[in-house]
Structure formats: C-alpha cells, structure tokens
Write an enzyme that holds these catalytic residues in place. Structure first.
Site, PDB file in Angstrom:
ATOM      1  N   GLU A 160      66.561  40.093  65.848  1.00 27.20           N
ATOM      2  CA  GLU A 160      66.101  40.884  64.713  1.00 27.20           C
ATOM      3  C   GLU A 160      67.159  40.768  63.619  1.00 27.20           C
ATOM      4  O   GLU A 160      68.334  41.079  63.847  1.00 27.20           O
ATOM      5  CB  GLU A 160      65.908  42.343  65.126  1.00 27.20           C
ATOM      6  CG  GLU A 160      65.204  43.169  64.081  1.00 27.20           C
ATOM      7  CD  GLU A 160      64.894  44.574  64.585  1.00 27.20           C
ATOM      8  OE1 GLU A 160      63.788  45.046  64.316  1.00 27.20           O
ATOM      9  OE2 GLU A 160      65.759  45.191  65.239  1.00 27.20           O
ATOM     10  N   ASP A 171      68.241  53.701  58.033  1.00 27.49           N
ATOM     11  CA  ASP A 171      69.414  53.245  58.772  1.00 27.49           C
ATOM     12  C   ASP A 171      70.537  54.269  58.721  1.00 27.49           C
ATOM     13  O   ASP A 171      70.770  54.922  57.706  1.00 27.49           O
ATOM     14  CB  ASP A 171      69.899  51.909  58.208  1.00 27.49           C
ATOM     15  CG  ASP A 171      68.890  50.801  58.446  1.00 27.49           C
ATOM     16  OD1 ASP A 171      68.462  50.666  59.605  1.00 27.49           O
ATOM     17  OD2 ASP A 171      68.520  50.099  57.497  1.00 27.49           O
TER      18      ASP A 171
END
Length: 272
Positions: free
Chosen positions: A49, A60
């Site tokens: 990824e 995030d």
C-alpha cells in the site's frame, strides 16, 4: 482475475493471511521509495500500500502526517508516485500495489486521466479516503473502466446501508479499520474486532483486510486469526522517521527486522 484477486485466492488456498505494508511515497526521500518497495516484498509483503502525499491527510495520525510532510518537502506529486510504480514494475510484475490517498490530487489530474495513467503504471487498486461509495458514480466508473479495484474503509460504526454500498461498489478487498480514530491509534480489542469482522462477512463476500493499531507481532498474530489480510503502516513509518537521516541500507534493515516480526507472527497464526 485481477492481481489482487489472484494473490488472495492463492493465499486462501494455502490457508495463509496476506501481509500488506504501507509506506508513504517519497518518505524519507524520493530516491528510496522503489528500493523500499522491493525490500518489503523480499521480507514477505504480499501486496504494498503506497500512500500518495497530500497536504491535508485528515484520516492519518501524527506518524503518517509527518511522513507526508517529509515527502512534500521533496515536492512529491501524484505523477511522481505513478512513476515510482512504473519503476517498481520493471522488476516486479506480480506484487499488487494499492494507492491510498485523497481525492484532491486525483481531481486536479482528472479522474479519467488518473485512472488510465495509474493502470498503465501498474497500479492495481485505489483507496480514496475521502470518497465514500455513495458519491461520484463517474469517478468509480473511471476506476472500473481502467480495471482498477476500488478499496473502501469501513469501521466499527459503519451503518449497514454504507456496508451495502461498499459491497456493491468495492472490489479486491474491504479495509476494516479496527479502531476508532486515526491511523496509529493504540489499543485493540480482539473480541470486538472478531464481532465486527463476523458482521462484515455476513454483509459481503469480499475478503477482509484489517488495519489500524497493528503495532507488533502479538497484535498481528491476533488479527491474522480474523482477517484475510493484515495491513501495517504506522509501525513501519515510525521506524522510517526514527532513521530518516540514515542511508537506504539502514532503513531497509530496520524495516526488514520489523517485517520479519510481522510475517513470523502471521505465519504462526496461520499454522495453528
């Protein structure tokens, strides 16, 4: 059959769980990204990824936000990320690559242009954090026409209506966020994850990848019993941060040691 479907199908036939590491493209330096990708595969990654840097990575946590900042200091763009995948594909035609990012850079390029360019580069799937399945038919159609799998995030609080949309629009696998909050959060409740993954399997036939909060061999071991794939991100990216001033060989070594810990734990769970 897509590369992701083929990989997960082969692993399932061997009763194995996929290990999917995440790194941010261009972190700690653009020159290192392709070598790090190859190194991750050598240490047992079944897919990769690759994070696309964006100035407002809202999903995030602080570890990956800092990684994005390091990449953006080198002006790493979506076009650069596609170039890294093109370079990676010169030596590796098997390992699936999933781009994880936000819609803004894709819209700036044009979703149809992006989809074609991503497919040509050798990208297998796209996870667009801020694009839920109910929105933008055109965008997902562009990805589908380019034969790119559409990966969606689901969480413990995702309602059944959204799960139905994910089942309809998604492909490859579904990414189960095992914790509430941002990436890199800490405590995992194994029983809670087991309950929610069980519900997911009732709602859709896609393989389930579990991510968020998998920091070490112990958590990887527990999650490998529940998911078809395990995604590890912040644990690796924090090691890159700690060694950001070192050369590529040092960073590859510390990542290799951590990957070995994850791989051995997952294999142990698979063999029980």
């Amino acid at each position: 059959m897509s590369r992701i479907d083929a990989t997960l199908s082969a692993l399932k036939s061997e009763k194995k769980t996929a290990l999917i590491p995440y790194i941010t493209a261009g972190d700690p330096h653009p020159d290192m990204t392709v070598n790090l990708m190859h190194s991750l595969v050598e240490q047992g990654a079944d897919m990769i990824e690759l994070g696309v840097p964006f100035s407002d990575p809202m999903a995030d946590g602080p570890v990956i936000q800092k990684a994005v900042e390091r990449a953006l200091e080198h002006n790493v763009s979506l076009k650069n990320v596609l170039a890294y995948v093109t370079e990676f594909r010169k030596k590796d035609a098997q390992t699936p690559v999933i781009l994880m990012g936000y819609l803004n850079p894709i819209e700036a390029m044009g979703s149809d242009v992006f989809a074609k360019a991503a497919a040509e580069a050798g990208v297998d799937a796209v996870l667009t954090v801020d694009m839920p399945p109910e929105e933008s038919e055109g965008y997902f159609q562009d990805l589908s026409l380019a034969q790119l799998d559409r990966i969606f995030l689901v969480s413990p609080t995702t309602p059944d209506g959204r799960l139905n949309a994910v089942s309809e629009k998604g492909s490859g696998f579904v990414y189960y966020v095992s914790l509430k909050g941002v990436t890199g959060s800490k405590a995992l409740d194994v029983d809670d994850v087991a309950q929610h993954v069980g519900h997911l399997r009732e709602k859709m036939s896609m393989p389930v990848a579990i991510g968020f909060g998998i920091r070490d061999g112990n958590t990887a071991y527990e999650m490998a019993k529940l998911g078809d794939a395990i995604i590890v991100g912040s644990a690796l990216v924090s090691l890159i941060e700690q060694n950001a001033s070192e050369d590529s060989a040092v960073i590859q070594q510390v990542l290799s040691d951590k990957m070995r810990e994850f791989r051995q734990a997952i294999d142990k769970a698979d063999n029980e």
